[in-house]
Design a protein around this motif. Structure first.
Motif, PDB file in Angstrom:
ATOM      1  N   ARG A 257      25.408  31.144  16.380  1.00  0.00           N
ATOM      2  CA  ARG A 257      24.275  31.953  15.908  1.00  0.00           C
ATOM      3  C   ARG A 257      24.754  33.211  15.187  1.00  0.00           C
ATOM      4  N   ARG A 258      25.772  33.887  15.753  1.00  0.00           N
ATOM      5  CA  ARG A 258      26.321  35.073  15.113  1.00  0.00           C
ATOM      6  C   ARG A 258      26.942  34.723  13.764  1.00  0.00           C
ATOM      7  N   HIS A 259      27.666  33.606  13.710  1.00  0.00           N
ATOM      8  CA  HIS A 259      28.247  33.179  12.435  1.00  0.00           C
ATOM      9  C   HIS A 259      27.145  32.917  11.409  1.00  0.00           C
TER      10      HIS A 259
ATOM     11  N   ASN B 228      27.802  32.050  19.674  1.00  0.00           N
ATOM     12  CA  ASN B 228      28.843  32.290  18.675  1.00  0.00           C
ATOM     13  C   ASN B 228      28.440  31.671  17.334  1.00  0.00           C
TER      14      ASN B 228
ATOM     15  N   ASP C 206      27.388  29.962  25.377  1.00  0.00           N
ATOM     16  CA  ASP C 206      28.394  30.783  24.703  1.00  0.00           C
ATOM     17  C   ASP C 206      28.734  30.208  23.334  1.00  0.00           C
ATOM     18  N   GLN C 207      28.889  28.865  23.255  1.00  0.00           N
ATOM     19  CA  GLN C 207      29.180  28.221  21.981  1.00  0.00           C
ATOM     20  C   GLN C 207      28.032  28.433  20.989  1.00  0.00           C
TER      21      GLN C 207
ATOM     22  N   GLY D  96      35.411  39.313  14.694  1.00  0.00           N
ATOM     23  CA  GLY D  96      35.759  37.964  15.118  1.00  0.00           C
ATOM     24  C   GLY D  96      35.073  36.844  14.360  1.00  0.00           C
ATOM     25  N   ILE D  97      34.198  37.175  13.433  1.00  0.00           N
ATOM     26  CA  ILE D  97      33.505  36.157  12.647  1.00  0.00           C
ATOM     27  C   ILE D  97      34.426  35.640  11.546  1.00  0.00           C
TER      28      ILE D  97
ATOM     29  N   GLU E 184      23.169  41.142  13.569  1.00  0.00           N
ATOM     30  CA  GLU E 184      24.080  40.688  14.624  1.00  0.00           C
ATOM     31  C   GLU E 184      23.473  39.594  15.490  1.00  0.00           C
TER      32      GLU E 184
END
Length: 205
Positions: free
Chosen positions: A84-86, A82, A78-79, A140-141, A27
């Motif tokens: 990084r999670r993707h 996001n 925040d961008q 949400g990915i 994650e």
């Protein structure tokens, strides 16, 4: 071969449901020091002169200017998080596809499914389609964007190496192009894997 609408599905011998290797997803790849990430975002704000023109009005206080800079920096953070999670999801998916290929090669009944000289056949992108067909919970990915980002970056650069334009506008388009190019590498026509014949378990690391 089964055809549903405009989609073709490969034939899997037998009727049993087949268990694929677990999809291991990190994650975040470790907890990043948020103070450092915010500091990098602040450097981008300063370096690329992103302070709004109205903030330079002499009637605007220094504290208001600093608050606006911080708001912009937090938005960049925040961008980046996001993205990084993707990327971590994409890394997990590509490794999962490799494990699935090993599994198919080890089973005589499945080996021909991945042979491009036999039609209908599946390609590497068929496993991505399978995840989408199975409605895997990605929190949400976007799966194709995740894979595209991992194809673009072997190692995800730190925030300070990105421009604000990339984070806000360009990363999705670049990731999409990378995924589409990768998907076309398998000889056409590519058939889908029947989702009802496979089980997929997602394990968050």
């Amino acid at each position: 071969m089964e055809i549903v609408g405009n989609r073709q599905f490969v034939e899997i011998p037998g009727t049993a449901t087949l268990e694929l290797p677990p999809l291991l997803v990190s994650e975040g790849g470790g907890t990043a020091r948020m103070d450092r990430v915010v500091d990098m975002a602040t450097q981008i704000i300063e370096r690329e002169d992103l302070v709004p023109a109205n903030a330079l009005d002499p009637l605007v206080s220094d504290s208001d200017v600093e608050r606006r800079k911080m708001d912009m920096a937090l938005n960049l953070v925040d961008q980046y998080m996001n993205l990084r999670r993707h990327w971590h999801w994409g890394a997990g998916i590509l490794e999962w596809i490799r494990q699935c290929e090993i599994t198919f090669e080890s089973k005589p009944s499945l080996r021909a499914v991945l042979r491009p000289d036999v039609w209908p056949h599946a390609g590497r992108s068929s496993f991505v389609t399978l995840l989408e067909d199975k409605h895997v919970d990605t929190a949400g990915i976007t799966i194709e964007k995740a894979v595209g980002l991992r194809l673009t970056y072997r190692h995800l650069p730190p925030l300070v190496d990105f421009s604000d334009q990339y984070l806000f506008y360009l990363n999705a388009r670049l990731a999409g192009t990378a995924f589409e190019t990768w998907a076309r590498m398998s000889p056409s026509p590519i058939s889908a894997l029947p989702p009802e014949r496979f089980t997929v378990q997602v394990v968050a690391m």
